[in-house]
Design a protein around this motif. Structure first.
Motif, PDB file in Angstrom:
ATOM      1  N   ALA A  66       0.842  -1.206   0.000  1.00 22.97           N
ATOM      2  CA  ALA A  66       0.000   0.000   0.000  1.00 22.97           C
ATOM      3  C   ALA A  66       0.877   1.255   0.000  1.00 22.97           C
ATOM      4  CB  ALA A  66      -0.923  -0.001   1.209  1.00 22.97           C
ATOM      5  N   LEU A  67       1.957   1.260   0.779  1.00 24.01           N
ATOM      6  CA  LEU A  67       2.821   2.448   0.852  1.00 24.01           C
ATOM      7  C   LEU A  67       3.592   2.661  -0.445  1.00 24.01           C
ATOM      8  CD1 LEU A  67       4.335   2.430   4.464  1.00 24.01           C
ATOM      9  CD2 LEU A  67       2.089   3.165   3.678  1.00 24.01           C
TER      10      LEU A  67
ATOM     11  N   LYS B  68       2.600   2.710  -3.261  1.00 22.76           N
ATOM     12  CA  LYS B  68       1.815   3.501  -4.222  1.00 22.76           C
ATOM     13  C   LYS B  68       1.921   4.998  -3.935  1.00 22.76           C
ATOM     14  CE  LYS B  68      -0.299  -0.378  -5.694  1.00 22.76           C
ATOM     15  NZ  LYS B  68       0.525  -1.375  -5.016  1.00 22.76           N
ATOM     16  N   PHE B  69       2.546   5.364  -2.806  1.00 21.23           N
ATOM     17  CA  PHE B  69       2.581   6.768  -2.381  1.00 21.23           C
ATOM     18  C   PHE B  69       4.016   7.262  -2.232  1.00 21.23           C
ATOM     19  CE2 PHE B  69      -1.438   5.046  -0.995  1.00 21.23           C
ATOM     20  CZ  PHE B  69      -2.332   6.026  -1.383  1.00 21.23           C
TER      21      PHE B  69
ATOM     22  N   ALA C 243       5.237   9.992  -1.131  1.00 22.37           N
ATOM     23  CA  ALA C 243       5.532  10.645   0.153  1.00 22.37           C
ATOM     24  C   ALA C 243       5.792   9.595   1.235  1.00 22.37           C
ATOM     25  CB  ALA C 243       4.371  11.564   0.552  1.00 22.37           C
ATOM     26  N   ASN C 244       5.041   8.487   1.192  1.00 17.72           N
ATOM     27  CA  ASN C 244       5.281   7.407   2.156  1.00 17.72           C
ATOM     28  C   ASN C 244       6.625   6.726   1.921  1.00 17.72           C
ATOM     29  OD1 ASN C 244       1.938   7.157   2.097  1.00 17.72           O
ATOM     30  ND2 ASN C 244       2.882   6.777   4.072  1.00 17.72           N
TER      31      ASN C 244
ATOM     32  N   GLN D  92       8.372   8.795  -9.626  1.00 13.07           N
ATOM     33  CA  GLN D  92       7.322   9.252  -8.715  1.00 13.07           C
ATOM     34  C   GLN D  92       7.930   9.907  -7.476  1.00 13.07           C
ATOM     35  OE1 GLN D  92       3.726   8.839  -9.003  1.00 13.07           O
ATOM     36  NE2 GLN D  92       4.526   8.809 -11.080  1.00 13.07           N
TER      37      GLN D  92
END
Lengths: 528, 79
Positions: free
Chosen positions: A236-237, A239-240, A242-243, A265
């Motif tokens: 899940a992280l 995909k982000f 910032a994470n 990204q």
């Protein structure tokens, strides 16, 4: 000496049992815990009747348990088969039956999906990591029960030629194909990588790639060989951006390895300037071309980090490597894929398998310990994938045909020019466009279909498609996407489907995919 | 239509491509495999365009985008 992959953990445990081996979401396993728990799993699997060379699925989100699963399966003499948790269940069910998986390491979160798989004919018999399910006739065992099994190493007579893992990838005939790796091919790569990147127990490696992606074998196996710590980036992280940036800072990552898309990204949306990334010493990338425009930006943001481009199809692990010293200043020419690794022999041939002169374009062939054993259950496909060069009287040198067209530049570095076939990369994922077309054509209302690749304006590519419906058919895009969702993994589903009354044709009457592609690319460039 | 309905409609139609999908506001969009990295970008673009909100990069995090309800909570600061 290491002749099977899990010995890397056994030996790291002997040297430094309290060192963290794997971290996930703030939790961790020391090498002693990883060693003991994977031994217990191996003993459990053997008690369940696992045979040498038998395939065991890992069907769950990445976690500490999936790492225990990988090593435990190999210690029991099995081959682990990572199954994409986000693939449609029909596809997962196909893989399970294709390689005859009886034992599945899984989690409660995947039980509904397992039920869907069981609704069709399936060879599954044992579920590892879940409590007994009254509605299932399978044997279920929870981790707590497994850890009560003895902790000693089962000590089977395994060799470096035994099967270690199978990675399934897109197949041009419409069904996925399994790439078989032995302990030897896995170790040949991981030992090279641990040395090449100077890994030590102080290193903290990211694991960004999913387990069914070959990049993950570096994160775990090269990490364990060095006795380093591997930090799993939860799906899940990942995909982000910032994470991801936060994780690199907080987990003090020293070596990051991912596809270029994740790094692009990170550059564009990770707010890297607000993070202290001073522990990061090396960024490795592989899987597709890193556009120089974006790479330059990343290098500017992280001036003290080294960058290396690794190249190699899943069939060969890594065969060439480019340690970037500098980027072209004024041009956006892409960086080379580099020089052959020390443990391989490279050969560039023309269409008739004749070696070309240095600097000429040809297909790259690879020989060495890193090369796969073959495709599971497809001896003919395996045979076609290799070129046998007559050598000494009694020997043949066996090269894998990568299908990649390359050209050597004046510095002795290979440059990647493209594919011989219709295999593509979309955001790091490998997809056969033929498989997408087969899936489109499988719908009753589709007469003809074409899939093609279009730049996404973000440094990678996306799949688009066009179909000609059968006369009189009433077909909606929504219905066709629902149909594809049952057959293809999400990243292989075209982002756009155009409905046409007929295709543009070449002079021989074939679908003119180039024209479709060029029109779509022009439209994309306009909207970008 | 309120923000929640707008978001649900967008995710069903443009991301799931299934207008009849059953989408609970507490569903873990990542865990259920509904959102991938492309979907996250589409969703941010939709929020910025439809609600006239500029979402800072550092706020595009799992904690905020986990479910429709966490997203609604996050967007409340914009009134």
């Amino acid at each position: 000496m290491r002749y099977i992959l899990p010995l890397a953990v056994t030996q790291a445990n002997e040297r430094n049992p309290d060192k963290e081996a794997v971290r996930y979401s703030g939790k961790s396993l020391t090498y002693a815990e990883l060693e003991q728990r994977s031994n217990s799993l191996a003993i459990t699997l053997l008690e369940q009747g696992l045979k040498r060379g038998e395939r065991v699925g890992i069907y769950m989100n990445k976690s500490l348990e999936s790492a225990i699963g990988m090593y435990g399966i190999m210690k029991a003499g099995g081959a682990y088969v990572p199954l994409d948790p986000y693939a449609p269940t029909t596809r997962t069910g196909f893989v399970i039956n294709d390689c005859g998986i009886r034992h599945l390491v899984t989690s409660h979160a995947r039980l509904d999906a397992v039920r869907q798989i069981l609704a069709e004919k399936s060879c599954l018999e044992h579920l590892i990591g879940v409590s007994p399910q009254p509605d299932m006739s399978l044997n279920c065992l929870e981790w707590e029960q497994i850890y009560q099994s003895p902790h000693h190493y089962p000590g089977l007579n395994l060799t470096e030629q035994d099967l270690a893992y199978i990675l399934y990838t897109s197949g041009s005939t419409g069904t996925p194909k399994g790439i078989m790796h032995t302990h030897r091919s896995g170790l040949s790569f991981a030992e090279w990588a641990a040395t090449e990147f100077g890994l030590t127990p102080e290193d903290r490696l990211s694991n960004h790639a999913p387990l069914h992606f070959d990049l993950s074998t570096f994160d775990f196996f090269a990490g364990a060989i060095a006795g380093a710590t591997t930090v799993i980036v939860p799906e899940a992280l990942a995909k982000f951006p910032a994470n991801m940036a936060k994780l690199i800072e907080e987990e003090r990552i020293t070596v990051w390895y991912s596809v270029p898309y994740a790094l692009i990204q990170l550059t564009q949306r990770g707010s890297l300037e607000k993070r202290d990334l001073s522990t990061l010493r090396w960024i490795l990338f592989a899987g597709e071309v890193f556009p120089t425009k974006h790479l330059r930006e990343l290098v500017r943001m992280l001036p003290s980090v080294r960058f290396s481009n690794l190249y190699g199809p899943t069939e060969t692990n890594v065969c060439t490597c480019y340690h970037m010293e500098r980027l072209p200043e004024d041009s956006d020419e892409t960086i080379p894929i580099g020089k052959p690794c020390a443990n391989i022999e490279d050969l560039v041939v023309d269409l008739d398998d004749r070696q070309v002169a240095p600097g000429e374009v040809g297909e790259l062939l690879i020989r060495g310990g890193v090369v796969m054993k073959g495709y599971w259950g497809q001896p003919e496909k395996t045979a076609n994938g290799f070129y046998r060069r007559p050598a000494l009287d009694q020997f043949e040198d066996i090269f894998y045909r990568t299908g990649d067209l390359v050209q050597m530049d004046g510095d002795g570095n290979y440059r990647y020019l493209g594919r011989k076939d219709r295999q593509i990369k979309t955001r790091g994922y490998r997809v056969e466009l033929d498989e997408v077309e087969v899936a489109l054509l499988a719908h009753n209302s589709v007469e003809e279909a074409a899939a093609f690749l279009v730049p996404d304006g973000q440094g990678s590519n996306l799949i688009e498609s066009a179909v000609v419906p059968k006369i009189g058919a009433n077909l909606s895009e929504e219905e066709l996407i629902a149909h594809l969702s049952g057959r293809l993994p999400p990243y292989a589903i075209p982002v756009r489907i155009d409905f046409l009354t007929d295709f543009p044709r070449t002079s021989t009457g074939k679908i003119n995919r180039r024209e479709l592609q060029e029109k779509a690319a022009a439209r994309q460039a306009e909207t970008a | 239509m309120d923000r929640k309905s707008h978001l649900i409609d967008f995710i069903k139609n443009e991301i799931m491509h299934n207008s009849k999908a059953n989408l609970d506001p507490d569903t873990d969009l990542l865990g259920a495999g509904i959102l991938d990295s492309l979907g996250v970008l589409q969703l941010v673009a939709f929020i910025e365009k439809s609600f006239h909100i500029s979402v800072p990069d550092e706020d595009v995090m799992y904690d905020n985008f986990m479910s429709i309800n966490t997203l609604i909570n996050y967007l409340q600061q914009y009134g």
